[in-house]
Motif scaffolding. Sequence first.
Motif, mmCIF file in Angstrom:
data_model
loop_
_atom_site.group_PDB
_atom_site.id
_atom_site.type_symbol
_atom_site.label_atom_id
_atom_site.label_comp_id
_atom_site.label_asym_id
_atom_site.label_seq_id
_atom_site.Cartn_x
_atom_site.Cartn_y
_atom_site.Cartn_z
ATOM 1 N N LEU A 74 37.272 41.705 35.698
ATOM 2 C CA LEU A 74 37.969 41.351 36.943
ATOM 3 C C LEU A 74 36.981 40.898 38.018
ATOM 4 O O LEU A 74 37.223 39.912 38.727
ATOM 5 N N LEU A 75 35.870 41.619 38.134
ATOM 6 C CA LEU A 75 34.865 41.260 39.137
ATOM 7 C C LEU A 75 34.228 39.905 38.841
ATOM 8 O O LEU A 75 33.949 39.124 39.756
ATOM 9 N N GLN A 76 34.027 39.604 37.560
ATOM 10 C CA GLN A 76 33.482 38.295 37.202
ATOM 11 C C GLN A 76 34.468 37.190 37.570
ATOM 12 O O GLN A 76 34.074 36.127 38.043
ATOM 13 N N GLU A 113 33.751 34.184 40.213
ATOM 14 C CA GLU A 113 33.967 32.758 39.949
ATOM 15 C C GLU A 113 34.859 32.141 41.022
ATOM 16 O O GLU A 113 34.596 31.032 41.496
ATOM 17 N N ASN A 114 35.914 32.871 41.409
ATOM 18 C CA ASN A 114 36.800 32.371 42.474
ATOM 19 C C ASN A 114 36.036 32.192 43.782
ATOM 20 O O ASN A 114 36.215 31.198 44.491
ATOM 21 N N PHE A 115 35.184 33.159 44.103
ATOM 22 C CA PHE A 115 34.391 33.058 45.330
ATOM 23 C C PHE A 115 33.409 31.897 45.266
ATOM 24 O O PHE A 115 33.172 31.207 46.261
ATOM 25 N N GLU A 151 31.961 26.619 47.203
ATOM 26 C CA GLU A 151 31.671 25.195 47.001
ATOM 27 C C GLU A 151 32.653 24.327 47.774
ATOM 28 O O GLU A 151 32.262 23.321 48.385
ATOM 29 N N ASN A 152 33.932 24.712 47.752
ATOM 30 C CA ASN A 152 34.935 23.951 48.496
ATOM 31 C C ASN A 152 34.663 23.988 49.991
ATOM 32 O O ASN A 152 34.794 22.970 50.683
#
Length: 111
Positions: A32-34, A38-40, A45-46
Amino acid sequence: LVQQTERNLQLMTQRALEAENNVEKLKQEMFLLQGELENFKVENENLRAGQTTDLGAMKQNIDIALQNLHRIVTGANWSIRQLVSGTELLHFVAELLKSTGKISEAEAEAE
């Protein structure tokens, strides 16, 4: 001795099962943390891309503002030159009228 060994074996088995359960929970939490990481990263980047775009837009707006300011300054310089030229012309006309008045006075005195 055999009973104690069996009890120790049961305790070790119980501990091993608890450890396996903890490992499984930790693996799920890590997964879940990974995913969150990745979402962060994507969000970061966005945001950076958006910031670059915002900086580009800001730079473009500043360039346009500078161009407009340059046009205004150029127009103001032209207006000031016209004003100075008009003032000089008015002084010239005033001097001419003075001279004309003096000539008229001189002619009136001569008659």
